[in-house]
Scaffold this motif. Structure first.
Motif, short mmCIF file in Angstrom:
data_model
loop_
_atom_site.label_atom_id
_atom_site.label_comp_id
_atom_site.label_asym_id
_atom_site.label_seq_id
_atom_site.Cartn_x
_atom_site.Cartn_y
_atom_site.Cartn_z
N PRO A 185 -29.93 20.83 -1.86
CA PRO A 185 -29.10 20.41 -3.00
C PRO A 185 -29.01 18.89 -3.08
O PRO A 185 -29.12 18.18 -2.08
N ALA A 186 -28.77 18.41 -4.28
CA ALA A 186 -28.76 16.97 -4.53
C ALA A 186 -27.70 16.24 -3.70
O ALA A 186 -27.89 15.09 -3.31
N LYS A 187 -26.57 16.91 -3.40
CA LYS A 187 -25.49 16.25 -2.66
C LYS A 187 -25.68 16.31 -1.15
O LYS A 187 -24.91 15.71 -0.40
N THR A 188 -26.70 17.00 -0.69
CA THR A 188 -26.95 17.10 0.74
C THR A 188 -27.59 15.81 1.25
O THR A 188 -28.57 15.33 0.68
N GLU A 189 -27.04 15.28 2.33
CA GLU A 189 -27.62 14.09 2.95
C GLU A 189 -28.88 14.50 3.72
O GLU A 189 -28.86 15.47 4.48
N ILE A 190 -29.97 13.76 3.53
CA ILE A 190 -31.24 14.06 4.20
C ILE A 190 -31.51 12.98 5.25
O ILE A 190 -31.54 11.79 4.93
N VAL A 191 -31.69 13.41 6.50
CA VAL A 191 -32.02 12.48 7.58
C VAL A 191 -33.22 13.04 8.34
O VAL A 191 -33.22 14.20 8.76
N VAL A 192 -34.23 12.21 8.50
CA VAL A 192 -35.37 12.54 9.35
C VAL A 192 -35.17 11.78 10.66
O VAL A 192 -35.08 10.54 10.65
N ALA A 193 -35.07 12.50 11.77
CA ALA A 193 -34.75 11.90 13.06
C ALA A 193 -35.89 12.15 14.03
O ALA A 193 -36.31 13.30 14.22
N ALA A 194 -36.39 11.08 14.66
CA ALA A 194 -37.57 11.20 15.51
C ALA A 194 -37.41 10.39 16.78
O ALA A 194 -36.87 9.28 16.77
N HIS A 195 -37.92 10.94 17.86
CA HIS A 195 -37.92 10.26 19.15
C HIS A 195 -39.37 9.96 19.55
O HIS A 195 -40.25 10.79 19.38
N SER A 196 -39.60 8.74 20.03
CA SER A 196 -40.87 8.35 20.62
C SER A 196 -42.03 8.55 19.64
O SER A 196 -41.98 8.06 18.51
N LEU A 197 -43.07 9.31 20.04
CA LEU A 197 -44.23 9.50 19.17
C LEU A 197 -43.90 10.33 17.94
O LEU A 197 -44.69 10.37 16.99
N GLY A 198 -42.74 11.01 17.93
CA GLY A 198 -42.33 11.73 16.73
C GLY A 198 -42.15 10.82 15.54
O GLY A 198 -42.21 11.27 14.38
N ALA A 199 -41.96 9.51 15.80
CA ALA A 199 -41.80 8.55 14.71
C ALA A 199 -43.04 8.47 13.84
O ALA A 199 -42.95 8.18 12.63
N ILE A 200 -44.20 8.71 14.41
CA ILE A 200 -45.44 8.66 13.64
C ILE A 200 -45.44 9.74 12.56
O ILE A 200 -45.73 9.48 11.39
#
Length: 399
Positions: free
Chosen positions: A220-235
């Motif tokens: 939904p439009a009001k949902t906050e979206i966060v992509v969280a990555a550690h180490s090589l997950g950042a790629i």
């Protein structure tokens, strides 16, 4: 009462761990951290694992956190990148060792190692670590063989046999105690990612990205979206957000990278696709927080990915530098400080003292991600001890 609704895409680092182990660790360490920040945590939905044929295993679970006059529900989508790392671990040990050496030579010949030195000299020590281990094994075994030959022990065959036995013993020690093959797999994967080798592995990563982008698009439009990555997950995280922006550039996304190894690959001349993804994210309205630590030799301390990659007009991430000593009691810190792999994982472990950074509070707590970025970290004006607050984790989350 403020209510936060959040979707978090979790991308772990290069660890040979099944998705269930990542989940258990996340909840266990959240249990450790929540009282420090005066939070209560309950399970809103248990872990559900799906095993798509073309992508990595995917886990979905939800946590509800509450505090004084606030509540937050966070839906997590956890991608089991360990399925990809296990591909590298399943190869013959000799192949793992040789492919790692080839990868290290590639990063040297292309000048990438020297870019590490300029960008964050401490990371160059991590690059040299496996080479030093291999060098010690070769030198020590050669020395044993030479001594045997000098003293004439057992004729012409004995020195060679003693050298080979010494090499085998030292290699076994380096593999079991010094993580040699894991490091070699890590560098092989980095080279494959930079050069687009291993189409089967790259296809899995592309399918992870496509699945995550579809889930983000359905939120939904009001949902906050966060992509969280550690180490090589950042790629994977940068490429994922690149794809999300191509689909919907008007939505504001959050990106949290901790102990990031993004520059490990992005500084390689062949990693043009990855640098293009960083450029698109840096020139969007994405809120990016990059957390670094001096104590960790496996992250690019004092780096700025946008500046180091010379991205014109791009917005640098909010750089948060954390001292693990300030987050842990003395005994806990002393127990991990000499294990650099454990120190590297501290970014995603629980804390015992309140500081501006906590993996679990940023992802489960009451503050909008953009507000945390604007402040440069979590609010920590009123520290509390772990015994002054309570935590409840119900259901299978505690197993």
């Amino acid at each position: 009462m403020p209510v936060v609704d959040r979707l978090v895409v979790l991308l772990p680092g290069f660890e040979h761990m099944p998705i269930e182990a990542h989940y258990r660790r996340f909840v266990r360490e959240a249990e450790k951290t929540a009282p420090v920040y005066d939070m209560q945590l309950t399970e809103a939905a248990p872990l559900k694992v799906s095993l798509p044929d073309a992508a990595a295993p995917t886990g979905e679970f939800s946590l509800r956190s509450t505090g004084r006059d606030w509540s937050a529900r966070t839906d997590f989508v956890l991608y089991g990148l360990g399925d990809i790392t296990m591909f590298y671990a399943s190869r013959h040990p000799v192949v793992r060792l040789l492919s790692g050496i080839i990868a290290l030579l590639d990063f040297t010949v292309t000048g990438t190692f020297f870019r590490f030195v300029v960008t964050s000299w401490r990371y160059s020590l991590f690059f040299l670590y496996p080479l030093v281990l291999v060098g010690i094994v070769v030198a020590a075994s050669f020395g044993v063989g030479s001594l045997a030959a000098t003293f004439g022990l057992g004729g012409p065959i004995a020195p060679l046999a003693l050298a080979l036995v010494s090499a085998a013993i030292l290699l076994l020690f380096a593999i079991r105690k010094m993580h040699l093959l894991l490091i070699m797999d890590d560098w092989t994967f980095a080279r494959d990612t930079a050069r687009g080798k291993r189409p089967d592995v790259m296809r899995k990563l592309d399918n992870v990205i496509a699945d995550a982008v579809a889930r983000i698009g359905e939120a939904p439009a009001k949902t906050e979206i966060v992509v969280a990555a550690h180490s090589l997950g950042a790629i994977c995280a940068l490429q994922l957000l690149d794809a999300a922006l191509l689909r919907n550039s008007s939505r504001r996304y959050g990106l949290l990278t901790v102990g990031s190894s993004l520059l490990k690959v992005a500084l390689h001349p062949a990693a043009r696709r990855l640098r293009k993804s960083v450029e698109r994210v840096a020139n969007s309205n994405t809120t990016w927080i990059d957390v670094q630590s001096l104590t960790d030799p496996i992250n690019f301390y004092k780096s700025d990915p946008v500046r180091n990659l010379k991205i014109a007009g791009g917005k640098s991430p909010v750089l948060v530098r954390v001292r693990f000593r300030s987050q842990l009691c003395d005994d806990a810190y002393k127990a991990i400080r000499r294990n650099f792999f454990r120190v590297h994982r501290q970014f995603v472990f629980g804390v015992e003292k309140r500081t501006p950074y906590s993996w679990h509070v940023i992802l489960c707590g009451p503050e909008p991600f953009a507000d945390i970025a604007a402040r440069g970290g979590l609010a920590c004006d009123h520290p509390v001890s772990a015994s002054s607050a309570t935590l409840k984790v119900s259901g299978p989350a505690i197993t």
